[in-house]
Design a protein around this motif. Structure first.
Motif, mmCIF file in Angstrom:
data_model
loop_
_atom_site.group_PDB
_atom_site.id
_atom_site.type_symbol
_atom_site.label_atom_id
_atom_site.label_comp_id
_atom_site.label_asym_id
_atom_site.label_seq_id
_atom_site.Cartn_x
_atom_site.Cartn_y
_atom_site.Cartn_z
ATOM 1 N N THR A 96 -4.005 1.541 4.221
ATOM 2 C CA THR A 96 -2.786 1.238 4.981
ATOM 3 C C THR A 96 -2.005 2.511 5.266
ATOM 4 N N LYS A 97 -1.107 2.436 6.232
ATOM 5 C CA LYS A 97 -0.312 3.592 6.624
ATOM 6 C C LYS A 97 0.602 4.020 5.490
ATOM 7 N N LYS A 98 0.539 5.301 5.141
ATOM 8 C CA LYS A 98 1.313 5.826 4.020
ATOM 9 C C LYS A 98 2.809 5.712 4.288
ATOM 10 N N GLY A 99 3.513 5.155 3.314
ATOM 11 C CA GLY A 99 4.956 4.991 3.432
ATOM 12 C C GLY A 99 5.384 3.684 4.068
ATOM 13 N N ALA A 100 4.442 2.959 4.691
ATOM 14 C CA ALA A 100 4.779 1.685 5.329
ATOM 15 C C ALA A 100 5.004 0.610 4.273
ATOM 16 N N ASN A 101 5.579 -0.514 4.701
ATOM 17 C CA ASN A 101 5.899 -1.593 3.764
ATOM 18 C C ASN A 101 4.653 -2.119 3.047
ATOM 19 N N LEU A 102 3.545 -2.282 3.792
ATOM 20 C CA LEU A 102 2.306 -2.770 3.181
ATOM 21 C C LEU A 102 1.782 -1.794 2.140
ATOM 22 N N HIS A 103 1.877 -0.524 2.453
ATOM 23 C CA HIS A 103 1.419 0.502 1.510
ATOM 24 C C HIS A 103 2.227 0.452 0.224
ATOM 25 N N ARG A 104 3.535 0.336 0.340
ATOM 26 C CA ARG A 104 4.401 0.287 -0.843
ATOM 27 C C ARG A 104 4.171 -0.991 -1.644
ATOM 28 N N PHE A 105 4.021 -2.121 -0.924
ATOM 29 C CA PHE A 105 3.815 -3.393 -1.622
ATOM 30 C C PHE A 105 2.522 -3.373 -2.431
ATOM 31 N N TRP A 106 1.416 -3.007 -1.779
ATOM 32 C CA TRP A 106 0.127 -3.033 -2.474
ATOM 33 C C TRP A 106 0.029 -1.938 -3.519
ATOM 34 N N LYS A 156 2.556 -0.925 -5.401
ATOM 35 C CA LYS A 156 3.283 -1.451 -6.559
ATOM 36 C C LYS A 156 2.483 -2.553 -7.245
ATOM 37 N N PHE A 157 1.854 -3.418 -6.455
ATOM 38 C CA PHE A 157 1.027 -4.489 -7.018
ATOM 39 C C PHE A 157 -0.108 -3.902 -7.844
ATOM 40 N N PHE A 158 -0.779 -2.893 -7.299
ATOM 41 C CA PHE A 158 -1.883 -2.250 -8.004
ATOM 42 C C PHE A 158 -1.403 -1.611 -9.304
ATOM 43 N N THR A 159 -0.270 -0.923 -9.244
ATOM 44 C CA THR A 159 0.258 -0.238 -10.427
ATOM 45 C C THR A 159 0.564 -1.219 -11.550
ATOM 46 N N ILE A 160 1.269 -2.299 -11.230
ATOM 47 C CA ILE A 160 1.647 -3.279 -12.249
ATOM 48 C C ILE A 160 0.405 -3.940 -12.849
ATOM 49 N N SER A 161 -0.542 -4.288 -11.991
ATOM 50 C CA SER A 161 -1.760 -4.944 -12.499
ATOM 51 C C SER A 161 -2.569 -4.012 -13.387
ATOM 52 N N MET A 162 -2.571 -2.724 -13.072
ATOM 53 C CA MET A 162 -3.330 -1.767 -13.885
ATOM 54 C C MET A 162 -2.659 -1.509 -15.238
ATOM 55 N N ILE A 163 -1.352 -1.484 -15.262
ATOM 56 C CA ILE A 163 -0.656 -1.313 -16.542
ATOM 57 C C ILE A 163 -0.910 -2.514 -17.440
ATOM 58 N N ALA A 164 -0.842 -3.719 -16.864
ATOM 59 C CA ALA A 164 -1.133 -4.928 -17.639
ATOM 60 C C ALA A 164 -2.582 -4.940 -18.108
ATOM 61 N N THR A 165 -3.500 -4.585 -17.217
ATOM 62 C CA THR A 165 -4.923 -4.548 -17.567
ATOM 63 C C THR A 165 -5.183 -3.552 -18.689
ATOM 64 N N GLY A 166 -4.533 -2.398 -18.615
ATOM 65 C CA GLY A 166 -4.692 -1.385 -19.659
ATOM 66 C C GLY A 166 -4.180 -1.867 -21.005
ATOM 67 N N CYS A 167 -3.072 -2.593 -20.995
ATOM 68 C CA CYS A 167 -2.521 -3.117 -22.251
ATOM 69 C C CYS A 167 -3.467 -4.125 -22.898
ATOM 70 N N PHE A 168 -4.047 -5.017 -22.094
ATOM 71 C CA PHE A 168 -5.019 -5.970 -22.637
ATOM 72 C C PHE A 168 -6.266 -5.240 -23.149
ATOM 73 N N ALA A 169 -6.657 -4.161 -22.462
ATOM 74 C CA ALA A 169 -7.820 -3.380 -22.887
ATOM 75 C C ALA A 169 -7.568 -2.704 -24.232
ATOM 76 N N LEU A 170 -6.320 -2.326 -24.499
ATOM 77 C CA LEU A 170 -5.995 -1.738 -25.801
ATOM 78 C C LEU A 170 -6.269 -2.742 -26.918
ATOM 79 N N GLY A 171 -5.895 -3.996 -26.696
ATOM 80 C CA GLY A 171 -6.165 -5.031 -27.691
ATOM 81 C C GLY A 171 -7.648 -5.280 -27.863
#
Length: 255
Positions: free
Chosen positions: A32-42, A44-59
């Motif tokens: 997606t176009k850098k800085g556009a709304n879709l780029h920011r939305f996805w 942020k979605f990717f970041t949050i999902s990866m932090i959660a995934t990493g936490c479950f992986a620690l367990g």
């Protein structure tokens, strides 16, 4: 032991629930176009999902270290994984390292964007603590890799050491260039993708084809692809910042 296996299976289910959308959404900010709304939305979605995934992986990795055969009973019939210490090494210590790496890169990449107007915030205690934790996890993975005679466990930690070194290089800068935060953002979030796809290939391979789980070629696919994406996007951004800007016309003199 039944409770341990049930807890592990629950963590695996949660890990898949957050990780699968993250694996798919990883590509959205790239195309997606850098800085556009879709780029920011996805992004942020990717970041949050990866932090959660990493936490479950620690367990999951912690349970694999403590109870290797209980958490991976499907490996009993495969001679290459007959040693509980090897299971604890690959799916415990190495996966623990990858989990810390994923959380580190995801949080750091997000912080580079949030703190682009105030570089001092990049030196917050939690960001610096993540660098210490990743270094310790990498050293631990190397130590167990040497003890088990597993070069892959040793080699993969170069990503972690390089991550900490480049993160700290940016954090220590007194006055970063306008392009620096963007280069770090690209490195970190694509690096997150490298980390999580590496773990995905490992766990996916060991469940479907255990004999391929320790194949270096399989593990190198996310690294080679990710490094190519990082170099391409960083070069594109650098060229844009070096491109001569049109001179701003001077205001007309008052008559």
């Amino acid at each position: 032991m039944a409770l341990t296996h049930q807890l592990f299976d629950t963590l695996v289910a949660l890990h898949i629930t957050t990780g699968a959308p993250g694996l798919i959404s990883f590509w959205a900010p790239i195309v997606t176009k850098k800085g556009a709304n879709l780029h920011r939305f996805w992004g942020k979605f990717f970041t949050i999902s990866m932090i959660a995934t990493g936490c479950f992986a620690l367990g999951m990795s912690t349970l694999s270290i403590l109870f290797p055969m209980t958490t991976h009973p499907h490996l009993v019939d495969h001679p290459e994984f007959s040693d509980p210490e090897l299971i604890a090494g690959i799916f415990g210590h190495m996966m623990f390292f990858l989990a810390i790496l994923t959380i580190n890169l995801a949080w750091y990449g997000w912080s580079c964007v949030k703190n682009r107007g105030d570089h001092q915030k990049n030196r917050a205690w939690h960001i610096l603590t993540l660098q210490v934790l990743l270094t310790a996890a990498a050293i631990n993975c190397v130590a167990h890799g040497v003890r088990l005679g597993q070069p892959m466990m040793i080699g993969i930690t170069t990503i972690g050491f390089a991550t900490v070194a480049t993160n700290m290089w940016f954090i220590a800068k007194v006055k970063p260039r306008p392009v620096d935060w963007l280069l770090e953002h690209i490195k970190a979030l694509i690096g997150t993708g490298i980390s999580v796809y590496t773990a995905f290939f490992a766990f996916g391979a060991v469940r479907m084809m255990p004999e391929l789980a320790l194949t270096p070629a399989l593990w190198s696919v996310p690294l080679v692809t990710g490094l190519g994406l990082i170099l391409y996007h960083q070069r594109s951004v650098t060229r844009q910042f070096r491109r001569p800007r049109m001179a701003t016309p001077k205001p007309a003199a008052a008559e």
